[in-house]
Design an enzyme around this catalytic site. Structure first.
Site, PDB file in Angstrom:
ATOM      1  N   TYR A 187      20.722 -65.788 -64.525  1.00  0.00           N
ATOM      2  CA  TYR A 187      19.850 -64.623 -64.631  1.00  0.00           C
ATOM      3  C   TYR A 187      20.072 -63.713 -63.419  1.00  0.00           C
ATOM      4  CZ  TYR A 187      17.635 -67.113 -68.490  1.00  0.00           C
ATOM      5  OH  TYR A 187      17.401 -67.768 -69.672  1.00  0.00           O
ATOM      6  N   CYS A 356      14.090 -88.536 -75.036  1.00  0.00           N
ATOM      7  CA  CYS A 356      14.954 -87.450 -75.478  1.00  0.00           C
ATOM      8  C   CYS A 356      16.280 -88.024 -75.976  1.00  0.00           C
ATOM      9  CB  CYS A 356      15.208 -86.491 -74.322  1.00  0.00           C
ATOM     10  SG  CYS A 356      16.272 -85.087 -74.735  1.00  0.00           S
ATOM     11  N   CYS A 363      15.394 -77.473 -79.533  1.00  0.00           N
ATOM     12  CA  CYS A 363      14.622 -77.086 -78.342  1.00  0.00           C
ATOM     13  C   CYS A 363      14.991 -75.693 -77.842  1.00  0.00           C
ATOM     14  CB  CYS A 363      14.739 -78.120 -77.226  1.00  0.00           C
ATOM     15  SG  CYS A 363      16.414 -78.643 -76.828  1.00  0.00           S
ATOM     16  N   CYS A 370      11.214 -79.813 -81.497  1.00  0.00           N
ATOM     17  CA  CYS A 370      11.839 -81.029 -80.963  1.00  0.00           C
ATOM     18  C   CYS A 370      12.089 -82.012 -82.088  1.00  0.00           C
ATOM     19  CB  CYS A 370      10.929 -81.657 -79.902  1.00  0.00           C
ATOM     20  SG  CYS A 370      11.567 -83.210 -79.223  1.00  0.00           S
ATOM     21  N   ALA A 401      12.769 -90.744 -91.448  1.00  0.00           N
ATOM     22  CA  ALA A 401      11.708 -90.212 -92.308  1.00  0.00           C
ATOM     23  C   ALA A 401      10.745 -91.311 -92.732  1.00  0.00           C
ATOM     24  CB  ALA A 401      12.323 -89.532 -93.533  1.00  0.00           C
ATOM     25  N   ALA A 465      13.437-102.051-103.711  1.00  0.00           N
ATOM     26  CA  ALA A 465      12.297-101.369-104.325  1.00  0.00           C
ATOM     27  C   ALA A 465      12.695-100.946-105.733  1.00  0.00           C
ATOM     28  CB  ALA A 465      11.888-100.167-103.494  1.00  0.00           C
TER      29      ALA A 465
END
Length: 653
Positions: A187, A356, A363, A370, A401, A465
């Site tokens: 910067y 992390c 991010c 995240c 999931a 299943a």
């Protein structure tokens, strides 16, 4: 890594006695430290990290305050509010926090009050984007003209000196404890300090004195406004890691000059925009990569030194302070992923840390998100209260999931059964963490396995299943997280004996020969190619699209492509026409070629959703509520999608 149920069930959490035994283990991290009269309760700092959570007028939003409070409550000693722009011309992101108006003081004050409620010291980092700006004005400028940016004028320099000073004064008026000048990450202040950007021939460029003129003038203007007893810290890039940039030796001399001016602490980061993997590091950048620079600066100055850069391991962080390489440790993404990190290591609960995975997948999004922590940005919004009615929930599949759905449903008081056909938990992550620099993925599963076991989820592996099981158990809700299977393309010769899938290779069902071709150059293909190449084998990657790994986050992709270019042969914009034993017929640039001599041909062209139950359940037992999540819900899903969808479904049961 394979997560066995036996290993998972052994997790019981630490008892109170065990927690007391751990107290003091990281004693160096939990010693107080003083900076110009300001005492910080421990050596852990949350550094400034852009979230794009600000309001449209760049004031601090309610969303940012909720995010901030979770980290203050988590036990960190000090927090630096993310880079806050001192002038509209320097805005580097659309929802960046501003410090350029008195209208911004109210939000600053509210954040300061939150910090002080938890005994945390709080400051604000003040910044101007320079050549990385232009969000408001449309015209960026820097110390010298570069592509897309013009040279700043001396009148503008004077204007910005006043802007930095006024911003710092607002920080103090808001009741914050310190201010930090941003002289890193490429910067504006960093640009003036670096010969990589600064090509000026006047007093603001040239030798060390010229490169430091603007940063020192910024500091002096700030100090004049905040007074001698208000801590002013300075962030620098210890090593810019680009040809023509500042080396560690250069930066040591600069920091010595800044110390002589009166700065109260220096925060040593690394890299600039052109070496961005050393600003925000993927897993392939070594842990503690800024330590050499921090240590060199520490030896040369007497002020406290803060360092940062993949220091998430508490033993490493504690050893850095113990050895005197730095005085304070900045934990960035570690605190995004787990706000309670400091409290957990203080009480001996390291096993409970959600870590992390260095994916950098979301991010840097606008707004930031995240992969590991779906509550980042939604603190206090996501509802984990006990459900009004406890329901019988069956989750099928134990990838990210499924595990998230099972753990969250159990947290909300439902009776949960998790069914997995394999003998281990983890789904595709158990192979995704096999290639080089992917081992951090293990925590995606490890953390959630511990969660669901601690919450009493009934885990059944080696269990298929099917409708017989559904009819026998009669759950009220079935959550299908059954994943996906590799796509087998309709290419002549695809059924050859030497043709296999990336999944086969990573599961070690097939061992590659000495020369392998990987068909598909997305993230899966490039990563399996690197895995094979790491075994000192010859690898060719063939991709139909013009670029490789386009589905990967930008920063890890930079490092991966660097490594692949050095270790593999890469064909882009290339179509595979036929497999013929050890030969592959391809088409590129309108011409056909034959590539020969391949012992192994690996297919990595994607996955197709795997769902054989949802329609059957709906047809045969319509009163059962059915949800599809993760890869089972559609192509193109990522770990982030799976975790987000699993949590969403479970919170709404």
């Amino acid at each position: 890594m394979i997560y066995s149920v036996k290993a998972a069930i052994s997790f019981k959490g630490l008892s109170g006695e065990e927690a007391r035994m751990y107290n003091g283990k990281y004693q160096h991290l939990f010693q107080p430290i003083s900076l110009n009269g300001m005492t910080v309760k421990n050596r852990l700092v949350m550094p400034p990290m852009g979230t794009n959570f600000a309001n449209p007028d760049h004031s601090i939003s309610e969303k940012y305050k909720r995010y901030f409070e979770a980290r203050a409550k988590g036990g960190v000693g000090a927090i630096v509010v993310e880079y806050s722009c001192v002038h509209e011309s320097g805005l580097s992101a659309p929802f960046q926090i501003g410090a350029f108006s008195d209208d911004h003081i109210k939000g600053m004050r509210e954040v300061a009050d939150i910090a002080h409620t938890y005994g945390v010291k709080v400051g604000m980092q003040i910044q101007h984007g320079g050549i990385q700006a232009g969000c408001a004005s449309g015209q960026a400028f820097g110390p010298s003209a570069m592509e897309g940016a013009r040279e700043i004028t001396k009148d503008e320099i004077k204007m910005l000196l006043a802007a930095f000073a006024d911003a710092a004064e607002r920080v103090k008026k808001a009741g914050m404890d310190f201010v930090q000048i941003h002289g890193a990450s490429g910067y504006l202040v960093n640009q003036f300090m670096s010969p990589f950007y600064n090509k000026r021939n006047d007093e603001y460029g040239g030798d060390l004195e010229g490169l430091l003129r603007f940063p020192i003038e910024v500091y002096r203007a700030v100090r004049a406004k905040v007074g001698a007893d208000f801590p002013v810290t300075f962030r620098v890039a210890g090593d810019e890691r680009v040809e023509g940039g500042c080396s560690v030796a250069d930066r040591v001399e600069m920091v010595k000059r800044l110390e002589a001016e009166g700065i109260d602490a220096v925060h040593v980061a690394g890299g600039i925009l052109e070496s961005i993997p050393y600003v925000i590091a993927p897993e392939s950048v070594e842990a503690g990569y800024n330590l050499d620079a921090a240590s060199a600066i520490k030896k040369a100055v007497r002020i406290p030194v803060i360092t940062v850069g993949r220091l998430h391991d508490p033993e490493l962080a504690d050893s850095v302070v113990a050895s005197g390489k730095a005085d304070m440790i900045a934990l960035g993404r570690a605190l995004i992923v787990d706000p309670e990190y400091p409290n957990k290591i203080a009480s001996g609960r390291e096993k409970e840390i959600r870590r992390c995975i260095y994916c950098l997948q979301h991010c840097l999004d606008i707004p930031a998100a995240c992969t590991q922590n779906p509550d980042f940005g939604f603190e206090g919004v996501h509802d984990y209260q006990k459900a009004d009615i406890s329901r019988r929930v069956m989750v099928v599949g134990s990838g990210p999931a499924g595990l998230e759905a099972a753990a969250v449903a159990a947290r909300r008081g439902h009776t949960v059964t998790l069914v997995e056909k394999e003998d281990h938990l983890g789904g595709q992550v158990t192979i995704a963490d096999v290639p080089p620099y992917k081992q951090a993925l293990e925590n995606v599963i490890d953390y959630r396995v511990q969660e669901l076991m601690a919450r009493g989820v009934d885990v059944r592996t080696h269990t298929e299943a099917d409708m017989d099981l559904i009819r026998k158990e009669l759950p009220e809700v079935v959550v299908l997280a059954t994943g996906a299977d590799p796509i087998i393309p309709k290419i002549p010769g695809v059924d050859g004996n030497n043709v296999c899938t990336a999944k086969d290779i990573l599961e070690e069902k097939v061992i590659s020969g000495k020369k392998a071709a990987v068909i598909g150059g997305g993230s899966v293909g490039t990563e399996v190619a690197e895995f094979i190449a790491s075994q000192q084998k010859e690898v060719t990657i063939i991709e139909m699209m013009p670029e490789f790994a386009k589905d990967m986050a930008a920063i890890p992709r930079i490092k991966l492509l660097e490594r692949l270019k050095a270790s593999t042969t890469m064909y882009a914009s290339t179509k595979v026409l036929k497999f013929d034993g050890s030969s592959i017929e391809i088409e590129r640039d309108g011409k056909t070629e034959i590539l020969e001599g391949f012992d192994t041909i690996v297919l990595a062209i994607g996955y197709r959703s795997l769902d054989v139950l949802s329609e059957k359940i709906k047809a045969e037992i319509p009163n059962i509520e059915v949800h599809l999540i993760g890869d089972a819900a559609g192509r193109g899903r990522t770990i982030w999608n799976g975790i987000k969808e699993g949590g969403f479904v479970a919170r709404n049961l």
